[in-house]
Enzyme design. Structure first.
Site, PDB file in Angstrom:
ATOM      1  N   HIS A  55      36.517  38.888  42.422  1.00  0.00           N
ATOM      2  CA  HIS A  55      36.152  40.142  42.733  1.00  0.00           C
ATOM      3  C   HIS A  55      36.642  39.835  44.410  1.00  0.00           C
ATOM      4  O   HIS A  55      35.704  39.555  44.931  1.00  0.00           O
ATOM      5  CB  HIS A  55      35.737  40.880  42.931  1.00  0.00           C
ATOM      6  CG  HIS A  55      35.513  41.475  41.494  1.00  0.00           C
ATOM      7  ND1 HIS A  55      34.886  42.203  40.074  1.00  0.00           N
ATOM      8  CD2 HIS A  55      36.525  41.610  40.567  1.00  0.00           C
ATOM      9  CE1 HIS A  55      35.188  42.819  39.417  1.00  0.00           C
ATOM     10  NE2 HIS A  55      36.384  42.275  39.836  1.00  0.00           N
ATOM     11  N   GLU A 140      32.506  42.469  33.769  1.00  0.00           N
ATOM     12  CA  GLU A 140      32.215  41.227  32.446  1.00  0.00           C
ATOM     13  C   GLU A 140      31.163  42.242  31.467  1.00  0.00           C
ATOM     14  O   GLU A 140      31.090  41.584  30.090  1.00  0.00           O
ATOM     15  CB  GLU A 140      30.880  40.766  33.275  1.00  0.00           C
ATOM     16  CG  GLU A 140      29.961  39.536  32.601  1.00  0.00           C
ATOM     17  CD  GLU A 140      28.780  39.382  33.583  1.00  0.00           C
ATOM     18  OE1 GLU A 140      29.406  39.031  34.597  1.00  0.00           O
ATOM     19  OE2 GLU A 140      27.650  38.704  33.392  1.00  0.00           O
ATOM     20  N   SER A 281      31.161  35.597  45.657  1.00  0.00           N
ATOM     21  CA  SER A 281      32.885  35.243  45.266  1.00  0.00           C
ATOM     22  C   SER A 281      33.323  35.119  47.069  1.00  0.00           C
ATOM     23  O   SER A 281      34.704  35.360  47.047  1.00  0.00           O
ATOM     24  CB  SER A 281      33.763  36.602  44.618  1.00  0.00           C
ATOM     25  OG  SER A 281      33.137  37.596  44.885  1.00  0.00           O
TER      26      SER A 281
END
Ligand code: SF4
Length: 321
Positions: A55, A140, A281
């Site tokens: 992300h 997730e 990320s």
């Protein structure tokens, strides 16, 4: 407030910038990005990726420029191109569908998410009712719940939900968690479950991953010394959002930004110490961009605040190694 650099000859105000360490890429994100890059290198473009590989806007845009095509569902993938599953993991139906369609697929699920999948399956095989602590709708969570038949896993998001939870068999329960939660919030939810169900089976080792834990620890130290905290990360990144929350609780005014362009210098009015970190990320280049932007308007003194040194790495799938 103007965001332009100060005029030549005018002394710049001083600003201490505390850089949290560790910050930015974790081993799972690094592996997932390498899988897409190497798949493009091996099979040529385009390579399809189911869901954002991680992300982060910059990461996704860079991979698009290299030849990745991001889609939300397998049915959007043509039969003759490889497809990569994102680092967040996928429900079991996804690889099953890929096999049925004879697609070449590469699984970039982080090994620490896969571990949660394995543990969830073990509890199920042992006949336990399973609680997943996590955030509804996060990929997730969708992936972990999708390891088992519908109804086998109950999602709990809050202490209140833990207190209201009515299991079918209170003596035969287990919990697992999303890997990118707030360590402190999760501890409260786990305590609420344990108070009601002392026999609940727990993970051998925390499901919240080392990267999430270390970044939250580091940001607590930095935020406690900072008036303002800048978290580099995208708004859909769970661990980046948690860093901003942890920073706020530690006393800083925290802002989650995708890049230096989103930094509004009016947030820094009256501040002499600013903390900077990045979600797991978010690439380091974004942090350096913020430091450069601050240096245009302030006399910046940089301090690295070390918490934990990380040495974790994950192997690539054999077909790409
Ligand atoms: Fe894996 Fe943790 Fe990184 Fe997620 S944040 S990819 S679980 S190491």
């Amino acid at each position: 407030m103007s965001q332009s650099p100060v005029s030549p000859g005018v002394p710049r105000p001083t600003l201490t910038v505390l850089l949290a360490t560790p910050r930015g890429f974790c081993a799972g994100v690094d592996r997932a990005i390498q899988i897409v890059e190497k798949a493009i290198g091996k099979y040529g473009a385009p390579v399809y990726v189911r869901h954002e590989i991680v992300h982060n806007r910059l990461v996704v845009e860079r991979l698009k420029a290299l030849g990745a095509v991001f889609v939300e569902e397998l049915e959007e993938c043509p039969p003759d191109r490889p497809v990569v599953f994102s680092a967040h993991g996928v429900p079991k139906t996804v690889p099953a569908e890929a096999k049925a369609r004879k697609l070449l697929y590469l699984d970039a699920t982080c090994p620490l998410v896969s571990k949660v999948h394995v543990d969830t399956g073990r509890h199920f095989d042992a006949g336990r009712e399973i609680v997943l602590i996590g955030h509804a709708g996060h990929p997730e969570v969708v992936g972990t719940m999708g390891q088992l038949p519908p109804g086998a896993v109950t999602l709990i998001e809050t202490v209140e939900a833990a207190e209201a939870f009515e299991p079918q068999d209170a003596a035969n329960l287990a919990f697992v968690t999303q890997t990118t939660l707030s360590v402190d919030d999760t501890a409260e939810i786990v305590a609420a479950l344990r108070a009601r169900f002392p026999q609940i089976a727990a993970p051998h080792k925390e499901d919240i991953c080392y990267a999430t834990t270390n970044r939250q620890e580091a940001v607590k130290t930095v935020a406690a010394r900072s008036e303002v905290l800048l978290v580099l990360g995208s708004a859909n990144s769970s661990n980046s959002m948690r860093l901003a929350e942890v920073g706020r609780r530690a006393g800083a005014k925290a802002y989650l930004i995708d890049s230096a362009e989103e930094l509004d210098l009016s947030w820094l009015a009256g501040a002499s110490v600013v903390g900077v970190t990045a979600g797991a990320s978010a690439p380091e280049v974004l942090v350096q961009g913020v430091v450069e932007r601050l240096s245009q308007s302030f006399e910046v003194s940089l301090e690295e605040i070390d918490a934990e040194r990380e040495t974790v790495t994950f192997k690539l799938p054999r077909v790409l190694a």
